[in-house]
Motif scaffolding. Sequence first.
Motif, PDB file in Angstrom:
ATOM      1  N   SER A  39     -10.157  20.453 119.342  1.00 58.12           N
ATOM      2  CA  SER A  39     -11.353  19.188 119.584  1.00 58.12           C
ATOM      3  C   SER A  39     -12.142  19.556 118.313  1.00 58.12           C
ATOM      4  N   LYS A  40     -12.218  20.868 118.011  1.00 55.14           N
ATOM      5  CA  LYS A  40     -13.074  21.121 116.797  1.00 55.14           C
ATOM      6  C   LYS A  40     -12.244  20.561 115.329  1.00 55.14           C
ATOM      7  N   LYS A  41     -11.077  20.562 115.411  1.00 53.60           N
ATOM      8  CA  LYS A  41     -10.120  20.177 114.260  1.00 53.60           C
ATOM      9  C   LYS A  41     -10.130  18.804 114.263  1.00 53.60           C
ATOM     10  N   ALA A  42     -10.101  18.192 115.271  1.00 49.91           N
ATOM     11  CA  ALA A  42     -10.145  16.700 115.242  1.00 49.91           C
ATOM     12  C   ALA A  42     -11.244  16.208 114.623  1.00 49.91           C
ATOM     13  N   VAL A  43     -12.417  16.818 114.717  1.00 54.93           N
ATOM     14  CA  VAL A  43     -13.529  16.343 114.000  1.00 54.93           C
ATOM     15  C   VAL A  43     -13.460  16.674 112.459  1.00 54.93           C
ATOM     16  N   LYS A  44     -12.915  17.804 112.100  1.00 52.97           N
ATOM     17  CA  LYS A  44     -12.925  18.000 110.840  1.00 52.97           C
ATOM     18  C   LYS A  44     -11.554  17.406 110.102  1.00 52.97           C
ATOM     19  N   LYS A  45     -10.811  16.679 110.721  1.00 57.15           N
ATOM     20  CA  LYS A  45      -9.481  16.194 110.208  1.00 57.15           C
ATOM     21  C   LYS A  45      -9.891  15.727 108.590  1.00 57.15           C
ATOM     22  N   GLY A  46      -8.629  16.411 107.928  1.00 56.93           N
ATOM     23  CA  GLY A  46      -8.760  15.835 106.606  1.00 56.93           C
ATOM     24  C   GLY A  46      -9.277  16.844 105.593  1.00 56.93           C
ATOM     25  N   THR A  47     -10.139  17.812 106.101  1.00 57.10           N
ATOM     26  CA  THR A  47     -10.991  18.681 105.202  1.00 57.10           C
ATOM     27  C   THR A  47     -10.301  20.128 105.388  1.00 57.10           C
ATOM     28  N   ARG A  48      -9.172  20.418 105.556  1.00 61.28           N
ATOM     29  CA  ARG A  48      -8.630  21.791 105.609  1.00 61.28           C
ATOM     30  C   ARG A  48      -8.651  22.538 104.217  1.00 61.28           C
ATOM     31  N   GLN A  49      -9.103  24.004 104.474  1.00 61.35           N
ATOM     32  CA  GLN A  49      -9.145  24.749 103.637  1.00 61.35           C
ATOM     33  C   GLN A  49      -7.706  25.395 103.039  1.00 61.35           C
ATOM     34  N   PRO A  50      -7.606  25.746 101.867  1.00 62.47           N
ATOM     35  CA  PRO A  50      -6.208  26.307 101.522  1.00 62.47           C
ATOM     36  C   PRO A  50      -6.024  27.813 102.138  1.00 62.47           C
ATOM     37  N   VAL A  51      -5.041  28.220 102.306  1.00 60.22           N
ATOM     38  CA  VAL A  51      -4.787  29.484 103.031  1.00 60.22           C
ATOM     39  C   VAL A  51      -4.391  30.595 101.776  1.00 60.22           C
ATOM     40  N   ARG A  52      -5.195  31.775 101.775  1.00 58.42           N
ATOM     41  CA  ARG A  52      -4.566  32.877 100.908  1.00 58.42           C
ATOM     42  C   ARG A  52      -3.590  33.436 101.184  1.00 58.42           C
ATOM     43  N   LEU A  53      -2.461  33.357 100.459  1.00 51.00           N
ATOM     44  CA  LEU A  53      -1.113  34.129 100.990  1.00 51.00           C
ATOM     45  C   LEU A  53      -0.953  35.537 100.247  1.00 51.00           C
ATOM     46  N   TYR A  54      -2.073  36.346  99.828  1.00 49.24           N
ATOM     47  CA  TYR A  54      -1.965  37.591  99.467  1.00 49.24           C
ATOM     48  C   TYR A  54      -3.265  38.212  99.768  1.00 49.24           C
ATOM     49  N   CYS A  55      -3.176  39.616  99.812  1.00 48.81           N
ATOM     50  CA  CYS A  55      -4.101  40.531  99.951  1.00 48.81           C
ATOM     51  C   CYS A  55      -4.818  40.969  98.603  1.00 48.81           C
ATOM     52  N   LYS A  56      -6.008  41.392  98.375  1.00 54.45           N
ATOM     53  CA  LYS A  56      -6.624  41.493  97.367  1.00 54.45           C
ATOM     54  C   LYS A  56      -6.412  43.173  97.075  1.00 54.45           C
ATOM     55  N   GLY A  57      -6.290  43.663  95.799  1.00 51.18           N
ATOM     56  CA  GLY A  57      -6.308  45.041  95.583  1.00 51.18           C
ATOM     57  C   GLY A  57      -6.920  45.313  94.313  1.00 51.18           C
ATOM     58  N   ILE A  58      -7.269  46.743  93.904  1.00 49.93           N
ATOM     59  CA  ILE A  58      -7.740  46.966  92.633  1.00 49.93           C
ATOM     60  C   ILE A  58      -6.871  48.062  92.025  1.00 49.93           C
ATOM     61  N   VAL A  59      -6.768  47.905  90.455  1.00 47.39           N
ATOM     62  CA  VAL A  59      -5.931  48.764  89.954  1.00 47.39           C
ATOM     63  C   VAL A  59      -6.641  50.034  89.588  1.00 47.39           C
ATOM     64  N   LEU A  60      -6.240  51.171  89.973  1.00 44.58           N
ATOM     65  CA  LEU A  60      -6.932  52.397  89.767  1.00 44.58           C
ATOM     66  C   LEU A  60      -6.816  53.099  88.523  1.00 44.58           C
ATOM     67  N   GLY A  61      -5.404  53.078  88.230  1.00 47.17           N
ATOM     68  CA  GLY A  61      -4.963  53.506  86.776  1.00 47.17           C
ATOM     69  C   GLY A  61      -3.488  53.784  86.966  1.00 47.17           C
ATOM     70  N   TYR A  62      -3.254  54.753  85.767  1.00 43.69           N
ATOM     71  CA  TYR A  62      -1.666  55.217  85.962  1.00 43.69           C
ATOM     72  C   TYR A  62      -1.589  56.489  86.865  1.00 43.69           C
ATOM     73  N   LYS A  63      -0.455  56.630  87.116  1.00 42.30           N
ATOM     74  CA  LYS A  63      -0.093  57.870  87.939  1.00 42.30           C
ATOM     75  C   LYS A  63      -0.254  59.207  86.954  1.00 42.30           C
ATOM     76  N   ARG A  64      -0.648  60.187  87.326  1.00 41.91           N
ATOM     77  CA  ARG A  64      -0.980  61.127  86.446  1.00 41.91           C
ATOM     78  C   ARG A  64      -1.069  62.586  87.184  1.00 41.91           C
TER      79      ARG A  64
END
Length: 153
Positions: A39-64
């Motif tokens: 019922s909530k989706k019926a109210v907001k029909k047409g305003t769907r947010q895109p889905v993120r298909l990845y996880c975030k990460g951070i580069v720490l550096g090279y292996k050493r």
Amino acid sequence: AQAILAPATGLRLSGLKGGCCEVVFLFAMAGEQITASKSKKAVKKGTRQPVRLYCKGIVLGYKRSKTNTYATTSLVKIDGVRTREDTSFYVGKRVAFVYKAKREVRNSKYRVMWGKVKRPHGNSGVVRAKFRKNLPPRAFGGPVRIMMYPSKI
């Protein structure tokens, strides 16, 4: 085989024997939540947010080690991953380092360096990733995307 009808959902559960009242109740509760969300989706029909298909990460550096650096392997910290066991899901997944360049190529100033998660590094959720071309040092501390494919599930 018994057939049971869950009252709130109209789901038919077959093949269940004694002690199934709890299962029916859970399905009934899930059905109420499903209908409420519909019922909530019926109210907001047409305003769907895109889905993120990845996880975030951070580069720490090279292996050493103490004196040597191995630029062919980069260390990546994945958000929400805290143990070595959690990293097993991400082994084999593709990693993208997205950066902005000055010159436009194919109508875009954004470019991507692709890599792959190879194995865990240590016990705190860091992974080793190999990129097709080594990451530049200016990528250290920068964001990467860990894609949810290829899937092993």
